[in-house]
Scaffold this motif. Structure first.
Motif, PDB file in Angstrom:
ATOM      1  N   LYS A  13       0.896  -1.210  -0.166  1.00 25.99           N
ATOM      2  CA  LYS A  13       0.106   0.029   0.083  1.00 25.99           C
ATOM      3  C   LYS A  13       0.838   1.354  -0.004  1.00 25.99           C
ATOM      4  O   LYS A  13       1.832   1.277   0.668  1.00 25.99           O
ATOM      5  N   THR A  46      -2.507   1.441   9.010  1.00 31.18           N
ATOM      6  CA  THR A  46      -2.739   1.108   7.735  1.00 31.18           C
ATOM      7  C   THR A  46      -3.290  -0.345   7.776  1.00 31.18           C
ATOM      8  O   THR A  46      -4.278  -0.486   6.972  1.00 31.18           O
ATOM      9  N   LEU A  50      -6.923  -1.885   6.228  1.00 36.79           N
ATOM     10  CA  LEU A  50      -6.913  -3.024   5.066  1.00 36.79           C
ATOM     11  C   LEU A  50      -7.798  -4.108   5.673  1.00 36.79           C
ATOM     12  O   LEU A  50      -8.481  -4.605   5.016  1.00 36.79           O
ATOM     13  N   LEU A  55      -9.821   0.053   3.494  1.00 33.41           N
ATOM     14  CA  LEU A  55      -8.874   0.483   2.364  1.00 33.41           C
ATOM     15  C   LEU A  55      -8.763  -0.776   1.648  1.00 33.41           C
ATOM     16  O   LEU A  55      -8.719  -2.074   2.170  1.00 33.41           O
ATOM     17  N   GLU A  56      -8.236  -0.453   0.404  1.00 36.09           N
ATOM     18  CA  GLU A  56      -8.036  -1.578  -0.471  1.00 36.09           C
ATOM     19  C   GLU A  56      -6.580  -1.809  -0.879  1.00 36.09           C
ATOM     20  O   GLU A  56      -5.772  -0.560  -0.742  1.00 36.09           O
ATOM     21  N   PRO A  57      -5.837  -2.747  -0.774  1.00 42.77           N
ATOM     22  CA  PRO A  57      -4.250  -2.853  -1.074  1.00 42.77           C
ATOM     23  C   PRO A  57      -4.029  -2.481  -2.504  1.00 42.77           C
ATOM     24  O   PRO A  57      -5.124  -2.811  -3.416  1.00 42.77           O
ATOM     25  N   ASP A  58      -2.837  -1.909  -2.677  1.00 46.60           N
ATOM     26  CA  ASP A  58      -2.662  -1.693  -4.412  1.00 46.60           C
ATOM     27  C   ASP A  58      -2.118  -2.947  -4.791  1.00 46.60           C
ATOM     28  O   ASP A  58      -2.147  -3.247  -6.048  1.00 46.60           O
TER      29      ASP A  58
END
Length: 260
Positions: A13, A46, A50, A55-58
């Protein structure tokens, strides 16, 4: 082998050009108390966001109860409930304790108000704060606000058992508290892990040494976007890992660099 309840595989991320997490693997097992430790700004909060699906991971994959998550938590129905306890308690100042703890039930259930109030009172008893349902957050001490946020996190909906929390994520639960208030919260977190109506699995981000030792069983050390060390909490006393020794001694000399 026991299957992890939640698993991160190769998760990365970044925010802009700043890489916060770099190919992180992490497994969380049912019934454990996992601590995530490390210097400030290394991606600990973070990871919680996740795991919570905020949040979404990259890159990489997140599995919940064996199922790969696609998108954010709001995009799908997950097999287990995951509840995040924010560092600052995140109570609604304009709502009283009853309305804060029972917020989701008041907004999204068909339960009568009298029944929700009864459930709120049960949770307040559980966290050692009976009789404060009509007070507002401004009337509470910092430790009391923390306990109210714990009561909200373990609130259950009798109409929807699938949505009830099985995993709690604590972001610095004892931050800003004096040593005695910290001990109260640490003991309460442990108590909720084993009490009916509580939550048996949790992940905790913390800097406080007493909280690490009293409220976690297994620890991972995060630095520069990677898991640098992993072990049982008792292993902290005997490890020769230089970063762990520096972190717990508070030394400014070592591989952990102080940010300018």
């Amino acid at each position: 082998m026991v299957e992890p309840l939640i698993e991160l595989k190769g998760v990365s991320k970044a925010f802009g050009s700043h890489v916060v997490l770099d190919n992180v693997d992490l497994a969380i097992y049912r019934g454990e108390a996992l601590g995530i430790i490390g210097p400030s700004g290394t991606g600990k909060s973070t990871i919680l966001r996740l795991i919570a699906g905020l949040l979404e991971p990259d890159a990489g994959e997140i599995y919940v109860a064996g199922n790969r998550r696609q998108g954010l938590v709001e995009d799908q129905t997950e097999a287990i409930g995951i509840s995040l306890v924010f560092q600052n308690s995140a109570l609604f100042d304009s709502l009283n304790v009853d309305e804060n703890i029972g917020f989701l039930l008041y907004q999204h259930s068909r339960l009568p108000r009298k029944r929700i109030r009864q459930l709120v009172e049960e949770k307040l008893e559980m966290v050692g704060l009976p009789g404060i349902a009509d007070l507002y957050p401004a009337e509470l001490s910092g430790g009391m606000r923390k306990r109210v946020s714990l009561a909200r996190a373990v609130m259950q909906n009798p109409e929807d058992q699938a949505a009830n929390p099985e995993v709690l994520l604590y972001d610095e639960p004892t931050a800003g508290l004096d040593p005695i208030a910290s001990t109260v919260i640490e003991d309460l977190i442990r108590d909720l892990q084993h009490k009916q109506g509580g939550c048996g699995t949790y992940v905790m981000v913390t800097h406080q040494h007493s909280t690490i030792r009293r409220a976690t069983d297994r620890v991972i050390f995060l630095y520069q976007g990677n898991v640098q060390w992993e072990g049982r909490v008792n292993d902290i006393e005997t490890t020769e890992h230089p970063a762990i020794k520096q972190f717990f001694s508070g030394s400014v000399d070592g591989r952990i660099q102080v940010a300018p």
